[in-house]
Design a protein around this motif. Structure first.
Motif, PDB file in Angstrom:
ATOM      1  N   ARG A 104       0.841  -1.176   0.000  1.00 62.05           N
ATOM      2  CA  ARG A 104       0.000   0.000   0.000  1.00 62.05           C
ATOM      3  C   ARG A 104       0.886   1.239   0.000  1.00 62.05           C
ATOM      4  NH1 ARG A 104      -2.585  -1.281   4.033  1.00 62.05           N
ATOM      5  NH2 ARG A 104      -1.493  -0.084   5.623  1.00 62.05           N
ATOM      6  N   PRO A 105       0.603   2.247  -0.848  1.00 62.14           N
ATOM      7  CA  PRO A 105       1.466   3.434  -0.874  1.00 62.14           C
ATOM      8  C   PRO A 105       1.381   4.215   0.429  1.00 62.14           C
ATOM      9  CG  PRO A 105      -0.553   3.777  -2.115  1.00 62.14           C
ATOM     10  CD  PRO A 105      -0.514   2.327  -1.728  1.00 62.14           C
ATOM     11  N   GLU A 106       2.501   4.876   0.656  1.00 63.01           N
ATOM     12  CA  GLU A 106       2.539   5.698   1.862  1.00 63.01           C
ATOM     13  C   GLU A 106       1.588   6.871   1.690  1.00 63.01           C
ATOM     14  OE1 GLU A 106       4.075   5.246   4.668  1.00 63.01           O
ATOM     15  OE2 GLU A 106       4.875   3.323   4.011  1.00 63.01           O
ATOM     16  N   PRO A 107       0.782   7.167   2.692  1.00 66.45           N
ATOM     17  CA  PRO A 107      -0.100   8.330   2.571  1.00 66.45           C
ATOM     18  C   PRO A 107       0.715   9.603   2.436  1.00 66.45           C
ATOM     19  CG  PRO A 107      -0.170   7.412   4.805  1.00 66.45           C
ATOM     20  CD  PRO A 107       0.645   6.486   3.989  1.00 66.45           C
ATOM     21  N   LYS A 123      -9.256  12.027  -3.329  1.00 66.14           N
ATOM     22  CA  LYS A 123      -8.178  12.126  -2.356  1.00 66.14           C
ATOM     23  C   LYS A 123      -7.696  10.764  -1.857  1.00 66.14           C
ATOM     24  CE  LYS A 123      -9.707  16.722  -0.888  1.00 66.14           C
ATOM     25  NZ  LYS A 123     -10.307  17.555   0.164  1.00 66.14           N
ATOM     26  N   LEU A 124      -8.567   9.763  -1.889  1.00 65.29           N
ATOM     27  CA  LEU A 124      -8.173   8.424  -1.416  1.00 65.29           C
ATOM     28  C   LEU A 124      -7.815   7.477  -2.553  1.00 65.29           C
ATOM     29  CD1 LEU A 124     -10.786   7.815   1.453  1.00 65.29           C
ATOM     30  CD2 LEU A 124      -8.478   8.762   1.607  1.00 65.29           C
ATOM     31  N   PHE A 125      -7.775   7.998  -3.793  1.00 66.06           N
ATOM     32  CA  PHE A 125      -7.499   7.119  -4.937  1.00 66.06           C
ATOM     33  C   PHE A 125      -6.130   6.459  -4.817  1.00 66.06           C
ATOM     34  CE2 PHE A 125      -6.302   5.949  -9.214  1.00 66.06           C
ATOM     35  CZ  PHE A 125      -7.485   5.446  -9.743  1.00 66.06           C
ATOM     36  N   ASP A 126      -5.114   7.246  -4.394  1.00 66.44           N
ATOM     37  CA  ASP A 126      -3.768   6.688  -4.274  1.00 66.44           C
ATOM     38  C   ASP A 126      -3.689   5.578  -3.235  1.00 66.44           C
ATOM     39  OD1 ASP A 126      -2.720   8.224  -6.232  1.00 66.44           O
ATOM     40  OD2 ASP A 126      -1.925   9.773  -4.907  1.00 66.44           O
ATOM     41  N   LEU A 127      -4.616   5.559  -2.290  1.00 65.51           N
ATOM     42  CA  LEU A 127      -4.577   4.568  -1.214  1.00 65.51           C
ATOM     43  C   LEU A 127      -4.838   3.163  -1.743  1.00 65.51           C
ATOM     44  CD1 LEU A 127      -4.429   3.938   1.834  1.00 65.51           C
ATOM     45  CD2 LEU A 127      -6.901   4.341   1.946  1.00 65.51           C
ATOM     46  N   VAL A 128      -5.881   3.008  -2.592  1.00 66.38           N
ATOM     47  CA  VAL A 128      -6.244   1.673  -3.072  1.00 66.38           C
ATOM     48  C   VAL A 128      -6.289   1.595  -4.596  1.00 66.38           C
ATOM     49  CG1 VAL A 128      -7.571   1.122  -1.006  1.00 66.38           C
ATOM     50  CG2 VAL A 128      -8.715   2.222  -2.924  1.00 66.38           C
ATOM     51  N   GLY A 129      -6.100   2.723  -5.275  1.00 63.84           N
ATOM     52  CA  GLY A 129      -6.138   2.720  -6.730  1.00 63.84           C
ATOM     53  C   GLY A 129      -7.524   2.485  -7.293  1.00 63.84           C
ATOM     54  N   ASP A 169     -10.866  -1.707   5.880  1.00 66.00           N
ATOM     55  CA  ASP A 169      -9.710  -1.815   6.773  1.00 66.00           C
ATOM     56  C   ASP A 169      -8.571  -0.918   6.315  1.00 66.00           C
ATOM     57  OD1 ASP A 169     -11.093  -3.620   8.308  1.00 66.00           O
ATOM     58  OD2 ASP A 169     -10.207  -5.390   7.344  1.00 66.00           O
ATOM     59  N   ASP A 170      -8.358  -0.850   4.985  1.00 67.45           N
ATOM     60  CA  ASP A 170      -7.283   0.005   4.475  1.00 67.45           C
ATOM     61  C   ASP A 170      -7.534   1.468   4.829  1.00 67.45           C
ATOM     62  OD1 ASP A 170      -6.123  -2.204   3.331  1.00 67.45           O
ATOM     63  OD2 ASP A 170      -7.101  -1.933   1.387  1.00 67.45           O
ATOM     64  N   VAL A 171      -8.767   1.919   4.670  1.00 63.21           N
ATOM     65  CA  VAL A 171      -9.101   3.304   4.957  1.00 63.21           C
ATOM     66  C   VAL A 171      -8.999   3.576   6.452  1.00 63.21           C
ATOM     67  CG1 VAL A 171     -10.944   5.029   4.880  1.00 63.21           C
ATOM     68  CG2 VAL A 171     -10.573   3.509   2.926  1.00 63.21           C
ATOM     69  N   ARG A 172      -9.501   2.638   7.252  1.00 66.35           N
ATOM     70  CA  ARG A 172      -9.474   2.815   8.715  1.00 66.35           C
ATOM     71  C   ARG A 172      -8.032   2.940   9.211  1.00 66.35           C
ATOM     72  NH1 ARG A 172     -12.338  -1.077   9.706  1.00 66.35           N
ATOM     73  NH2 ARG A 172     -14.372  -0.068  10.053  1.00 66.35           N
ATOM     74  N   GLU A 173      -7.170   2.058   8.715  1.00 67.33           N
ATOM     75  CA  GLU A 173      -5.771   2.085   9.153  1.00 67.33           C
ATOM     76  C   GLU A 173      -5.061   3.343   8.656  1.00 67.33           C
ATOM     77  OE1 GLU A 173      -1.681  -0.554   8.539  1.00 67.33           O
ATOM     78  OE2 GLU A 173      -3.646  -1.375   7.985  1.00 67.33           O
ATOM     79  N   ALA A 174      -5.323   3.731   7.378  1.00 69.00           N
ATOM     80  CA  ALA A 174      -4.641   4.899   6.813  1.00 69.00           C
ATOM     81  C   ALA A 174      -5.043   6.183   7.524  1.00 69.00           C
ATOM     82  CB  ALA A 174      -4.961   5.010   5.321  1.00 69.00           C
ATOM     83  N   LEU A 175      -6.278   6.254   8.014  1.00 69.05           N
ATOM     84  CA  LEU A 175      -6.754   7.457   8.698  1.00 69.05           C
ATOM     85  C   LEU A 175      -6.518   7.411  10.208  1.00 69.05           C
ATOM     86  CD1 LEU A 175     -10.126   8.120   6.831  1.00 69.05           C
ATOM     87  CD2 LEU A 175      -7.875   9.072   6.376  1.00 69.05           C
ATOM     88  N   GLY A 176      -5.857   6.333  10.661  1.00 64.03           N
ATOM     89  CA  GLY A 176      -5.543   6.240  12.081  1.00 64.03           C
ATOM     90  C   GLY A 176      -6.758   6.008  12.944  1.00 64.03           C
ATOM     91  N   LEU A 177      -7.723   5.259  12.420  1.00 65.41           N
ATOM     92  CA  LEU A 177      -8.946   4.996  13.171  1.00 65.41           C
ATOM     93  C   LEU A 177      -9.017   3.541  13.632  1.00 65.41           C
ATOM     94  CD1 LEU A 177     -11.425   6.887  10.825  1.00 65.41           C
ATOM     95  CD2 LEU A 177     -10.398   7.707  12.941  1.00 65.41           C
ATOM     96  N   GLY A 178      -7.879   2.866  13.608  1.00 69.78           N
ATOM     97  CA  GLY A 178      -7.885   1.455  13.967  1.00 69.78           C
ATOM     98  C   GLY A 178      -8.243   1.226  15.402  1.00 69.78           C
TER      99      GLY A 178
END
Length: 552
Positions: A459-462, A517-523, A543-552
Motif C-alpha cells: 500500500r502506498p505511503e499516505p 483524495k483516497l485514490f492513491d490509497l487503493v487505486g 480496513d485500508d481506509v481505517r488504518e490509513a486514517l488512524g482509526l484502527g
C-alpha cells in the motif's frame, strides 16, 4: 334596305379599284409576320388555369386552408402542361399557385413539363419548391418509393443552383417522407446523422457491457484482460473520431501506435462507465450526449403540405438511437436531440488519455496539461500502468543466432562424435574416407526474463495535501490525505456504520472529493452510492481506509 349587289357592282366598276387590283397582282411580296397561336398571345389563359382560378373564389375555396386549396388545385392540374416559357423572377417565401400571376403560372407548368422529362433548369427557386410540395403530397408521382426517387433526383440536381437552400430544407423532408410512408430506413441514411447515431449506439453498448460485467460490489480493482480488447478498441476509436472534438486519428501517437492508444482509451472508458454507474445518477453516455427522450416533431416543417386523412398510429425505428412515434396524427421523435454536434467532454477525455500515455512511454511529442479532474488523471495513469505491464509480460522473445560460429560448432561436434565411437566401430571406419555425418544445430532454449513488477505490491505511503479552501487547517494536519471536515466526517460515519451526517455540500460533490483524495490509497473508488441512493463505503477497502486514517 340598300341593294348589296348594286353596291358591289359600283365598287368593281370604279377605275381606281381596278388600278389597285392590277398593282396588287403584280406586286412582289417579302417576309410577312407570322401570326402567333392564340395560346401564345399575351393575355391568353388556358382553360385549366381558368378552372384553377375559379377554385380560389368558390365558397369551398374561400373556406379551405392554403394547404388544402393548394392540394386540390395540384390534383386538378396534375397532368397539365403549357408551352409558354416564363422569363423573369418569381420570389415567394411560401409559394403556391395562388401567389403566382397568370404569366408565372403558365411559365411554371411549362417548366414542370421539362422537369418531368429530365430537363431541370434554374428558372426560379420558388418554382422548385412548388414542384417539391407537389411530390410530397403525391402529385406527379405515385406515393411511396417512386415519389421518393423523384424527390431525391430533383434535390440532387437542383443543388447545383441553390445548394444551401436545398440542404437546409429538403434533406430533412426526405427523412420525413421515409418515415411518413414507412419506407426502408436505408433510404434516409444519406440525409440523417446516421454515422453520429451509430457511434452513440456503439458507446451505449460498451457502456452497458462495462456496467454489467463489473465485479461484485465491494470487490477490489483488478487489471482488465487487455488481450481481449483489440477489436472493441478499434471500434471505439472510430466512434470517438466521429463524436468528439478531439481528432483522435490525427494524433501523432495514434498514427504511430494506434493499437496502444485505442486499447488504453477503451480501458479508461470501461472504468469510467463503472465509476459513473456507482457514483452518479446518470450514466457516462448520458452525461456526454444528454438524455434520450421523445420530442414533438412537425413533419415537413416549413413546407406547404396537406394530408387528406390523419396518419395511423405507428412506431418507426429509423436507427438504433432514433425512432418516430405517431399518435392521433401527431408525431414525436425519440432520440438524442444534440443536432449531431461533437462532444467536447468526450474530446477532453480522449486527449487526456493521449497525453498521459505519451508521458508514460516518453513519447517525443508531449501534450500540455489542461487541468482535467485529478481523479480522472489518476484513473488514466492506473490503466496506462496496467497496460504497459501487460505488454512487458507478453513481449515476444527474440532469438539471435550467430551463423558465423556454425563451422566451429560442426568441428566440435565431429570431435565429440569421434570420441563416442567404440574401438570396433573405429577400426571398421576407413581412415581415408571423410565422415558423412550431418549436423543440425538446435538453437539454445530462449531465455525468458521474468517481468519486473511495474507497481508496488504494498500500500502506498499516505501523502499530505494542502487543506482545502474554507476548511480548518487543523483538519489537514489530522488527516494525512487532506480530507476536509465534512469529508472526514462522512468517511468516519460510514466506517462506523452510522447514518451520513448532514452536510452543506451535496452528496455527489462530497463523494467525488473523497474518492479523488483516497485514490492513491487503493487505486480505486472508495465510496459509492448504494441501491437506496445513499453513500456506502466499499467493504473490501474498509480496513485500508481505517488504518490509513488512524482509526484502527
Amino acid at each position: 334596305m340598300p341593294d348589296i349587289d348594286k353596291i358591289l357592282e359600283q365598287l368593281l366598276s370604279d377605275p381606281r379599284l381596278r388600278e389597285g387590283r392590277a398593282f396588287a397582282s403584280s406586286r412582289t411580296y417579302g417576309d410577312e409576320p407570322i401570326i402567333r397561336r392564340g395560346s401564345q398571345m399575351h393575355g391568353f389563359v388556358p382553360e385549366p388555369i381558368k378552372q384553377l382560378r375559379e377554385m380560389q373564389v368558390t365558397p369551398q375555396g374561400r373556406t379551405w386552408s392554403e394547404a388544402r386549396l393548394f392540394f386540390e388545385q395540384a390534383k386538378l392540374l396534375e397532368d397539365f402542361e403549357d408551352h409558354a416559357p416564363f422569363v423573369g423572377q418569381f420570389i415567394s417565401y411560401y409559394p403556391t399557385y395562388r401567389s403566382m400571376n397568370d404569366r408565372q403560372l403558365r411559365g411554371y407548368f411549362t417548366w414542370r413539363g421539362n422537369v418531368r422529362r429530365g430537363q431541370i433548369e434554374d428558372v426560379s427557386t420558388s418554382f422548385a419548391y412548388v414542384y417539391i410540395y407537389e411530390l410530397l403530397m403525391g402529385v406527379g408521382a405515385e406515393p411511396g418509393v417512386k415519389a421518393f426517387e423523384a424527390l431525391e433526383t430533383f434535390y440532387r440536381a437542383y443543388r447545383a443552383f441553390d445548394q444551401a437552400s436545398m440542404d437546409r430544407n429538403v434533406r430533412p423532408w426526405l427523412v420525413d417522407y421515409v418515415v411518413d410512408h414507412g419506407l426502408d430506413p436505408k433510404l434516409a441514411e444519406p440525409y440523417t446523422d446516421a454515422a453520429h447515431d451509430k457511434a452513440i449506439s456503439l458507446l451505449e453498448g460498451i457502456d452497458r457491457a462495462a456496467v454489467l460485467s463489473a465485479p461484485p460490489k465491494g470487490s477490489r480493482r483488478a487489471p482488465l484482460d487487455f488481450g481481449t480488447l483489440g477489436e472493441a478498441a478499434a471500434k471505439l476509436a472510430d466512434a470517438v473520431e466521429e463524436l468528439s472534438t478531439w481528432r483522435l486519428k490525427d494524433s501523432r501517437l495514434y498514427k504511430e501506435n494506434p493499437d496502444d492508444l485505442a486499447i488504453v482509451l477503451l480501458a479508461v472508458f470501461i472504468r469510467l462507465s463503472r465509476h459513473y454507474a456507482r457514483t452518479h445518477n446518470q450514466g457516462l453516455v448520458e452525461t456526454l450526449f444528454g438524455t434520450r427522450f421523445p420530442l414533438r416533431h412537425l413533419m415537413y416543417a416549413s413546407a406547404i403540405h396537406y394530408e387528406p386523412a390523419p396518419h395511423p398510429d405507428c412506431v418507426f425505428e429509423l436507427s438504433a438511437t432514433r425512432r418516430y412515434l405517431c399518435k392521433n396524427g401527431s408525431w414525436a421523435c425519440d432520440g438524442y436531440h444534440d443536432g449531431g454536434a461533437k462532444s467536447a467532454k468526450l474530446g477532453d477525455l480522449a486527449r487526456a488519455v493521449d497525453r498521459q500515455l505519451r508521458a508514460a512511454i516518453d513519447f517525443p511529442a508531449q501534450l500540455k496539461d489542461r487541468a482535467e479532474p485529478k481523479y480522472l488523471v489518476k484513473m488514466i495513469d492506473a490503466e496506462v500502468a496496467d497496460y504497459l505491464a501487460y505488454k512487458e509480460a507478453h513481449r515476444p522473445v527474440v532469438v539471435d543466432i550467430d551463423f558465423s560460429k556454425l563451422a566451429q560448432i560442426r568441428a566440435a561436434a565431429s570431435i565429440t562424435q569421434e570420441a563416442l565411437l567404440v574401438d570396433e566401430e573405429r577400426e571398421d571406419t576407413p581412415q581415408d574416407r571423410e565422415p558423412e555425418a550431418s549436423f543440425v544445430a538446435e538453437p539454445e532454449a530462449p531465455f525468458v526474463a521474468e517481468p519486473e513488477p511495474t507497481r508496488e505490491q504494498g500500500r502506498p505511503e499516505p501523502k499530505t495535501s494542502p487543506a482545502p479552501s474554507g476548511s480548518d487547517p487543523q483538519d489537514a494536519i489530522k488527516d494525512p490525505f487532506g480530507l476536509a471536515a465534512e469529508e472526514r466526517a462522512l468517511v468516519e460515519a460510514l466506517l462506523a456504520g452510522r447514518q451520513a451526517p448532514v452536510a452543506k455540500t451535496s452528496a455527489d460533490l462530497l463523494v467525488d472529493a473523497i474518492n479523488e483524495k483516497l485514490f492513491d490509497l487503493v487505486g480505486d473508488t472508495v465510496v459509492e452510492f448504494g441501491a437506496g441512493g445513499a453513500p456506502e463505503l466499499i467493504e473490501d477497502y474498509a480496513d485500508d481506509v481505517r488504518e490509513a486514517l488512524g482509526l484502527g
